[in-house]
Motif scaffolding. Structure first.
Motif, PDB file in Angstrom:
ATOM      1  N   ASP A 431       0.824  -1.209   0.000  1.00  0.00           N
ATOM      2  CA  ASP A 431       0.000   0.000   0.000  1.00  0.00           C
ATOM      3  C   ASP A 431       0.863   1.265   0.000  1.00  0.00           C
ATOM      4  N   LYS A 432       1.918   1.241   0.793  1.00  0.00           N
ATOM      5  CA  LYS A 432       2.832   2.390   0.859  1.00  0.00           C
ATOM      6  C   LYS A 432       3.452   2.660  -0.510  1.00  0.00           C
ATOM      7  N   ALA A 433       3.878   1.593  -1.177  1.00  0.00           N
ATOM      8  CA  ALA A 433       4.477   1.744  -2.504  1.00  0.00           C
ATOM      9  C   ALA A 433       3.461   2.250  -3.515  1.00  0.00           C
ATOM     10  N   MET A 434       2.221   1.785  -3.396  1.00  0.00           N
ATOM     11  CA  MET A 434       1.162   2.247  -4.302  1.00  0.00           C
ATOM     12  C   MET A 434       0.895   3.736  -4.102  1.00  0.00           C
ATOM     13  N   ARG A 435       0.867   4.177  -2.880  1.00  0.00           N
ATOM     14  CA  ARG A 435       0.562   5.581  -2.585  1.00  0.00           C
ATOM     15  C   ARG A 435       1.659   6.508  -3.113  1.00  0.00           C
ATOM     16  N   LYS A 436       2.903   6.034  -3.081  1.00  0.00           N
ATOM     17  CA  LYS A 436       4.004   6.849  -3.598  1.00  0.00           C
ATOM     18  C   LYS A 436       3.912   7.012  -5.123  1.00  0.00           C
ATOM     19  N   ASN A 438       1.005   6.597  -7.123  1.00  0.00           N
ATOM     20  CA  ASN A 438      -0.263   7.034  -7.695  1.00  0.00           C
ATOM     21  C   ASN A 438      -0.936   8.038  -6.763  1.00  0.00           C
ATOM     22  N   LEU A 439      -0.932   9.300  -7.169  1.00  0.00           N
ATOM     23  CA  LEU A 439      -1.469  10.374  -6.324  1.00  0.00           C
ATOM     24  C   LEU A 439      -2.966  10.232  -6.107  1.00  0.00           C
ATOM     25  N   TYR A 440      -3.678   9.729  -7.130  1.00  0.00           N
ATOM     26  CA  TYR A 440      -5.121   9.547  -6.990  1.00  0.00           C
ATOM     27  C   TYR A 440      -5.420   8.517  -5.900  1.00  0.00           C
ATOM     28  N   TYR A 441      -4.670   7.419  -5.942  1.00  0.00           N
ATOM     29  CA  TYR A 441      -4.844   6.380  -4.933  1.00  0.00           C
ATOM     30  C   TYR A 441      -4.492   6.909  -3.549  1.00  0.00           C
ATOM     31  N   ASP A 442      -3.415   7.670  -3.475  1.00  0.00           N
ATOM     32  CA  ASP A 442      -2.988   8.256  -2.206  1.00  0.00           C
ATOM     33  C   ASP A 442      -4.080   9.152  -1.623  1.00  0.00           C
ATOM     34  N   ASP A 443      -4.724   9.945  -2.470  1.00  0.00           N
ATOM     35  CA  ASP A 443      -5.801  10.833  -2.011  1.00  0.00           C
ATOM     36  C   ASP A 443      -6.993  10.032  -1.494  1.00  0.00           C
ATOM     37  N   LEU A 444      -7.302   8.931  -2.161  1.00  0.00           N
ATOM     38  CA  LEU A 444      -8.447   8.114  -1.750  1.00  0.00           C
ATOM     39  C   LEU A 444      -8.201   7.446  -0.399  1.00  0.00           C
ATOM     40  N   ILE A 445      -6.945   7.000  -0.172  1.00  0.00           N
ATOM     41  CA  ILE A 445      -6.613   6.418   1.133  1.00  0.00           C
ATOM     42  C   ILE A 445      -6.614   7.509   2.200  1.00  0.00           C
ATOM     43  N   GLY A 446      -5.960   8.634   1.880  1.00  0.00           N
ATOM     44  CA  GLY A 446      -5.884   9.740   2.843  1.00  0.00           C
ATOM     45  C   GLY A 446      -7.236  10.338   3.160  1.00  0.00           C
ATOM     46  N   GLY A 447      -8.159  10.289   2.206  1.00  0.00           N
ATOM     47  CA  GLY A 447      -9.488  10.858   2.417  1.00  0.00           C
ATOM     48  C   GLY A 447     -10.500   9.873   2.961  1.00  0.00           C
ATOM     49  N   ASN A 448     -10.026   8.690   3.360  1.00  0.00           N
ATOM     50  CA  ASN A 448     -10.905   7.654   3.913  1.00  0.00           C
ATOM     51  C   ASN A 448     -12.020   7.251   2.954  1.00  0.00           C
ATOM     52  N   ILE A 449     -11.690   7.253   1.655  1.00  0.00           N
ATOM     53  CA  ILE A 449     -12.622   6.722   0.657  1.00  0.00           C
ATOM     54  C   ILE A 449     -12.342   5.229   0.471  1.00  0.00           C
ATOM     55  N   LEU A 450     -11.042   4.883   0.534  1.00  0.00           N
ATOM     56  CA  LEU A 450     -10.607   3.493   0.479  1.00  0.00           C
ATOM     57  C   LEU A 450      -9.828   3.150   1.735  1.00  0.00           C
ATOM     58  N   ARG A 451      -9.839   1.886   2.109  1.00  0.00           N
ATOM     59  CA  ARG A 451      -8.942   1.414   3.150  1.00  0.00           C
ATOM     60  C   ARG A 451      -7.711   0.824   2.475  1.00  0.00           C
ATOM     61  N   THR A 452      -6.709   0.506   3.251  1.00  0.00           N
ATOM     62  CA  THR A 452      -5.461   0.004   2.673  1.00  0.00           C
ATOM     63  C   THR A 452      -5.654  -1.384   2.065  1.00  0.00           C
ATOM     64  N   VAL A 453      -4.676  -1.769   1.290  1.00  0.00           N
ATOM     65  CA  VAL A 453      -4.690  -3.028   0.549  1.00  0.00           C
ATOM     66  C   VAL A 453      -5.012  -4.227   1.430  1.00  0.00           C
ATOM     67  N   VAL A 454      -5.782  -5.156   0.881  1.00  0.00           N
ATOM     68  CA  VAL A 454      -6.036  -6.442   1.528  1.00  0.00           C
ATOM     69  C   VAL A 454      -5.412  -7.527   0.656  1.00  0.00           C
ATOM     70  N   VAL A 455      -4.569  -8.360   1.253  1.00  0.00           N
ATOM     71  CA  VAL A 455      -3.946  -9.462   0.527  1.00  0.00           C
ATOM     72  C   VAL A 455      -4.693 -10.762   0.838  1.00  0.00           C
ATOM     73  N   THR A 456      -5.134 -11.439  -0.197  1.00  0.00           N
ATOM     74  CA  THR A 456      -5.798 -12.731  -0.066  1.00  0.00           C
ATOM     75  C   THR A 456      -4.893 -13.806  -0.662  1.00  0.00           C
ATOM     76  N   LYS A 457      -4.539 -14.787   0.143  1.00  0.00           N
ATOM     77  CA  LYS A 457      -3.643 -15.840  -0.328  1.00  0.00           C
ATOM     78  C   LYS A 457      -4.386 -16.822  -1.232  1.00  0.00           C
ATOM     79  N   VAL A 458      -3.757 -17.164  -2.339  1.00  0.00           N
ATOM     80  CA  VAL A 458      -4.297 -18.152  -3.273  1.00  0.00           C
ATOM     81  C   VAL A 458      -3.536 -19.457  -3.053  1.00  0.00           C
ATOM     82  N   SER A 459      -4.241 -20.562  -3.025  1.00  0.00           N
ATOM     83  CA  SER A 459      -3.597 -21.846  -2.763  1.00  0.00           C
ATOM     84  C   SER A 459      -2.645 -22.220  -3.893  1.00  0.00           C
ATOM     85  N   LYS A 460      -1.705 -23.111  -3.616  1.00  0.00           N
ATOM     86  CA  LYS A 460      -0.704 -23.520  -4.602  1.00  0.00           C
ATOM     87  C   LYS A 460      -1.372 -24.014  -5.877  1.00  0.00           C
ATOM     88  N   ASN A 461      -0.886 -23.519  -6.999  1.00  0.00           N
ATOM     89  CA  ASN A 461      -1.405 -23.842  -8.335  1.00  0.00           C
ATOM     90  C   ASN A 461      -2.815 -23.308  -8.568  1.00  0.00           C
TER      91      ASN A 461
END
Length: 493
Positions: A431-436, A438-461
């Motif tokens: 999320d930190k790397a994304m915000r650096k 993409n300014l639009y994304y940074d504004d959406l996180i900073g403005g509480n329009i979006l929450r930070t990234v959620v990682v969902t693990k995918v099983s092997k293969n």
């Protein structure tokens, strides 16, 4: 030094000198291509429909020939498919490269006697420029493998068609045939998993020096090799020294590959497509690939952020800027005119013109106006992995607009080879790397329009199973890095 490697070095020097001539005269080179294309096609159906005889400048061209994608060009293509001559280009094509369509099934991309040689020469020249720069040529004496589609071709109204990689297989030069693998019989196997197992069996005891293919499918081959030999790929193939790839960014796979191989190997990036061979890596230490300006393709560029506006400006090679994201538009000696490839590129150098592929104009996330592109998510993942032992097999990103609770977010589906110690810390690093970036994304996180990234693990293969479920396992098929809907996400869920 063998006779073959000695000859390769001599030929490489000639190719380098020839390349310098057009690369150092980019605008004149493209103008010549532009004039040749129009002159050759002026009496075709398309040429007459668009008054090619009255086109003298790029301004004339943009006024008469609108940008089209395949669906827009399809009425002309269908006439060619039915066997009609002189429709998009003089005569009939010698092949159709059959690819997956977006809205109407298969796409048939014409390949003509004028365009086909450039597909072959570009791949050859990429290797020869590597030889010229590095002085390394011993690999030509070893075995070479190209993971590709079936070379079996069908026929439609007197014109053969098949996957581009299968068509190209018919053009492997005689001096490489003895070194080339897999065998014709193995290459014709349709089922990808069966094919990979056959390739492993066929190559395991060979002296492989060059391996080529889309990284995700080469990775599958490497994993099967490692399972069979119970050792690193670099120990199985002690002279493996060059990896040639295209289609997707290698960086997200690099750590996994080096672990599978057990050491670093040189690599060459290519930018081929059914519509044309656009670019290849000409320098090991330079970022970006040399745009091929003399290969029967006239290029136009539309800024990505202007693409969906009415009548966006179409830039020629002499007008582009470094670091700007452009949609790649082409006119070719296969009869594609102001054709939207769907690929987005950015220039890393203007002397000579080198590009990186930044994504697809249809593959983005902007559910909230953030305009996130493929290059940004790949870069963010790489930054999050820096200094860690995390390794990723595959990933894709989609928006979650209506979560069960809390704010919307971007959901990253990741299949890990080595998982992070703390998945939430890893998600915050992404999320930190994304915000650096993409300014639009940074504004959406900073403005509480979006929450930070959620990682969902995918099983092997898991991603292989997904691609298999939609009939796109192996070959030249690629998983989208990101999408603006949840069609892929919901299946992975």
């Amino acid at each position: 030094m063998s006779l073959k490697s000695f000859a390769a070095k001599i030929f490489a020097h000639k190719v380098y000198n020839d390349t310098q001539k057009w690369a150092n005269n980019p605008v004149a080179t493209q103008q010549k291509v532009f004039e040749q294309l129009l002159a050759k096609a002026k009496d075709t159906v398309f040429g007459k429909d668009h008054d090619f005889n009255a086109i003298y400048t790029h301004t004339d061209f943009t006024a008469r020939v609108p940008v089209r994608d395949y669906e827009d060009l399809k009425p002309y293509v269908e006439r060619v498919v039915k066997g009609e001559a002189d429709v998009l280009w003089v005569g009939k094509p010698i092949y159709f490269a059959k690819t997956s369509g977006t809205t109407s099934g298969a796409k048939y991309i014409p390949l003509t006697k004028e365009s086909m040689p450039y597909h072959i020469e570009a791949a050859r020249n990429a290797i020869l420029l590597y030889v010229h720069e590095t002085g390394k040529a011993d690999f030509v004496d070893g075995k070479m493998i190209f993971l590709q589609g079936s070379p079996i071709l069908e026929e439609k109204n007197g014109i053969k068609f098949g996957r581009l990689s299968g068509i190209v297989a018919h053009y492997v030069p005689a001096y490489l045939q003895r070194n080339r693998m897999p065998s014709w019989e193995t290459n014709t196997i349709d089922d990808w998993e069966t094919k990979v197992d056959a390739i492993v069996a066929e190559t395991f005891n060979e002296d492989m020096s060059v391996i080529s293919g889309i990284p995700s499918w080469v990775q599958m081959y490497f994993e099967r090799l490692q399972q069979k030999g119970n050792k690193k790929v670099g120990d199985i193939f002690k002279n493996f020294s060059l990896f040639i790839y295209g289609g997707v960014n290698y960086e997200p796979y690099r750590a996994k590959f080096e672990n599978l191989i057990g050491r670093k190997v040189d690599s060459i990036e290519l930018f081929p497509a059914s519509e044309g061979f656009f670019a290849y890596q000409d320098k090991q230490g330079e970022k970006g690939m040399l745009l091929l300006l003399n290969s029967g393709i006239f290029y136009e560029f539309i800024k990505s952020d202007e693409f969906f506006t009415e009548n966006p400006k179409r830039y020629t090679i002499g007008e582009v800027e470094q670091g700007v994201n452009y949609v790649l538009i082409i006119s070719t000696n296969a009869g594609l005119w102001a054709y939207n490839t769907g690929d987005t590129v950015a220039f890393t150098s203007l002397q000579p013109y080198r590009v990186i592929v930044t994504g697809r104009i249809k593959h983005y996330i902007s559910a909230f106006g953030e305009h996130v592109i493929g290059k940004e998510v790949e870069s963010a993942l790489n930054q999050a992995m820096e200094g860690t032992d995390v390794r990723v097999n595959e990933f894709t990103v989609a928006p979650q607009i209506n979560p069960d609770s809390g704010l919307p977010y971007h959901e990253w589906f990741i299949e890990f080879e080595n998982e992070p110690q703390d998945i939430n810390t890893f998600a915050l690093a992404i999320d930190k790397a994304m915000r650096k970036q993409n300014l639009y994304y940074d504004d959406l996180i900073g403005g509480n329009i979006l929450r930070t990234v959620v990682v969902t693990k995918v099983s092997k293969n898991g991603f292989q199973e997904y691609m298999k479920s939609i009939g796109k396992l192996g070959g030249q098929n690629k998983l989208p890095r990101l999408s603006n809907d949840r069609k892929i996400a919901d299946v992975l869920r």
